[in-house]
Design a protein around this motif. Structure first.
Motif, short mmCIF file in Angstrom:
data_model
loop_
_atom_site.label_atom_id
_atom_site.label_comp_id
_atom_site.label_asym_id
_atom_site.label_seq_id
_atom_site.Cartn_x
_atom_site.Cartn_y
_atom_site.Cartn_z
N VAL A 179 -37.93 -14.67 -2.50
CA VAL A 179 -38.01 -14.63 -1.03
C VAL A 179 -37.72 -16.00 -0.44
O VAL A 179 -37.02 -16.13 0.58
N LEU A 180 -38.25 -17.05 -1.07
CA LEU A 180 -38.12 -18.40 -0.53
C LEU A 180 -36.81 -19.07 -0.95
O LEU A 180 -36.52 -20.17 -0.49
N GLU A 181 -36.07 -18.42 -1.84
CA GLU A 181 -34.82 -18.99 -2.39
C GLU A 181 -35.08 -20.33 -3.06
O GLU A 181 -34.28 -21.26 -2.96
N PRO A 216 -46.50 -26.45 -4.07
CA PRO A 216 -46.98 -26.00 -5.38
C PRO A 216 -47.60 -24.61 -5.37
O PRO A 216 -47.35 -23.81 -6.26
N SER A 217 -48.43 -24.34 -4.36
CA SER A 217 -49.13 -23.05 -4.32
C SER A 217 -48.95 -22.41 -2.95
O SER A 217 -49.79 -22.58 -2.05
N PRO A 218 -47.87 -21.68 -2.76
CA PRO A 218 -47.61 -21.06 -1.46
C PRO A 218 -48.40 -19.78 -1.24
O PRO A 218 -48.28 -19.14 -0.19
N TYR A 219 -49.25 -19.41 -2.18
CA TYR A 219 -49.81 -18.07 -2.23
C TYR A 219 -50.90 -17.80 -1.20
O TYR A 219 -51.30 -16.65 -1.02
N GLU A 220 -51.36 -18.85 -0.53
CA GLU A 220 -52.35 -18.62 0.53
C GLU A 220 -51.71 -18.03 1.78
O GLU A 220 -52.41 -17.59 2.70
N LEU A 221 -50.38 -18.03 1.80
CA LEU A 221 -49.63 -17.41 2.90
C LEU A 221 -48.72 -16.32 2.33
O LEU A 221 -48.23 -16.45 1.21
N ALA A 240 -45.37 -14.46 1.48
CA ALA A 240 -44.05 -15.04 1.25
C ALA A 240 -43.17 -14.96 2.49
O ALA A 240 -42.42 -15.90 2.79
N ALA A 241 -43.27 -13.87 3.23
CA ALA A 241 -42.46 -13.73 4.43
C ALA A 241 -42.82 -14.79 5.47
O ALA A 241 -41.94 -15.27 6.20
N ARG A 242 -44.11 -15.15 5.55
CA ARG A 242 -44.52 -16.18 6.51
C ARG A 242 -44.00 -17.55 6.09
O ARG A 242 -43.53 -18.32 6.94
N VAL A 243 -44.04 -17.85 4.80
CA VAL A 243 -43.48 -19.12 4.33
C VAL A 243 -41.99 -19.17 4.63
O VAL A 243 -41.46 -20.20 5.07
#
Length: 268
Positions: A105-107, A43-48, A50-53
């Motif tokens: 980035v995450l597709e 839901p909230s990938p923003y703590e990382l 985008a490239a790391r996710v």
């Protein structure tokens, strides 16, 4: 994870906010893959970054299937979303653009645009008009990216004054704005708390449904821990024209992996 029901196959995605919390966020991608999942929600990938996710997805061999727009600060008027909050237009737009950047980035094929709670004293009609205008703006930005916007209603027991009243209201907004770019996130748990009749309502809305999530009621645990007849519900979903993912957005009652035993009961 692909499971078989009496009506066909279902693609399950692990929600990494709710599942595999026994390990750190970065370890959850691999944990989901080891448990058999090939798709994940975050839901909230923003703590990382985008490239790391993206690195974590690739290393685990799983697909990102859904993210949310960024929430506001805890305790703020936009803590659960900004789309239905008058006066938060700039925050809303910045959040949508950030979500679309991450989705690219995450597709990730879908972004859930969170409505948020109507502030105390705010006219309901004004809040809803703000919501519709904001969703139209988000749809314009998503259209060229290939990302689908999905809209989710939260039940009033868990979230009073949430800006979107029902799954049917979500469908009406999607139809009015852009039914190709905007769809419904059909959350079985919220729909059950809000009037029930899951199968009938799903079948009526299925042409507009862009994503499905599951949890049982009461308690929001895994299927089989509450009142929802998930053997029937998931069989009917598998029989329908819906071909997307079903996100496991539930709180495991006694550990994530032991709780996945519910999937074995669905085999015909």
């Amino acid at each position: 994870m692909i499971i078989s029901t009496g009506g066909g196959e279902i693609k399950l995605a692990a929600n990494l906010k709710w599942l595999f919390t026994e390990v750190s966020l970065e370890q959850r991608f691999d944990a989901a893959a080891k448990a058999g999942f090939i798709g994940v929600e975050l839901p909230s990938p923003y703590e990382l970054p985008a490239a790391r996710v993206r690195e974590l997805l690739d290393a685990a061999g799983v697909q990102q299937v859904l993210i949310n727009t960024p929430p506001g600060e805890p305790g703020s008027p936009t803590a659960t979303g900004a789309a239905a909050v008058p006066g938060a237009r700039e925050e809303f737009r910045e959040g949508v653009l950030r979500a679309l950047e991450y989705a690219t980035v995450l597709e990730a094929p879908s972004v859930h645009v969170m409505a948020g709670v109507r502030p105390a004293g705010t006219d309901a009609a004004l809040s809803f008009a703000t919501y519709v205008d904001n969703i139209a703006w988000a749809a314009e930005r998503a259209r060229s990216s290939g990302v689908r916007i999905v809209l989710e209603a939260i039940n009033k027991r868990d979230q009073p004054d949430y800006g979107l009243e029902s799954m049917e209201a979500a469908a009406a907004v999607a139809s009015a704005v852009d039914p190709t770019t905007v769809g419904v996130l059909f959350d079985c748990y919220h729909a059950q708390v809000d009037r029930g009749n899951l199968i009938e309502r799903f079948e009526r809305l299925v042409p507009q449904i862009g994503h499905v999530q599951i949890a049982d009621n009461p308690g929001r645990g895994e299927p089989g821990t509450g009142e929802i007849a998930y053997e029937r519900v998931l069989t009917r979903i598998a029989e329908s024209s819906y071909e997307g993912w079903v996100g496991c957005e539930y709180g495991p009652v006694d550990g994530t992996v032991p709780g996945l035993s519910w999937t074995e009961r669905l085999h015909p």
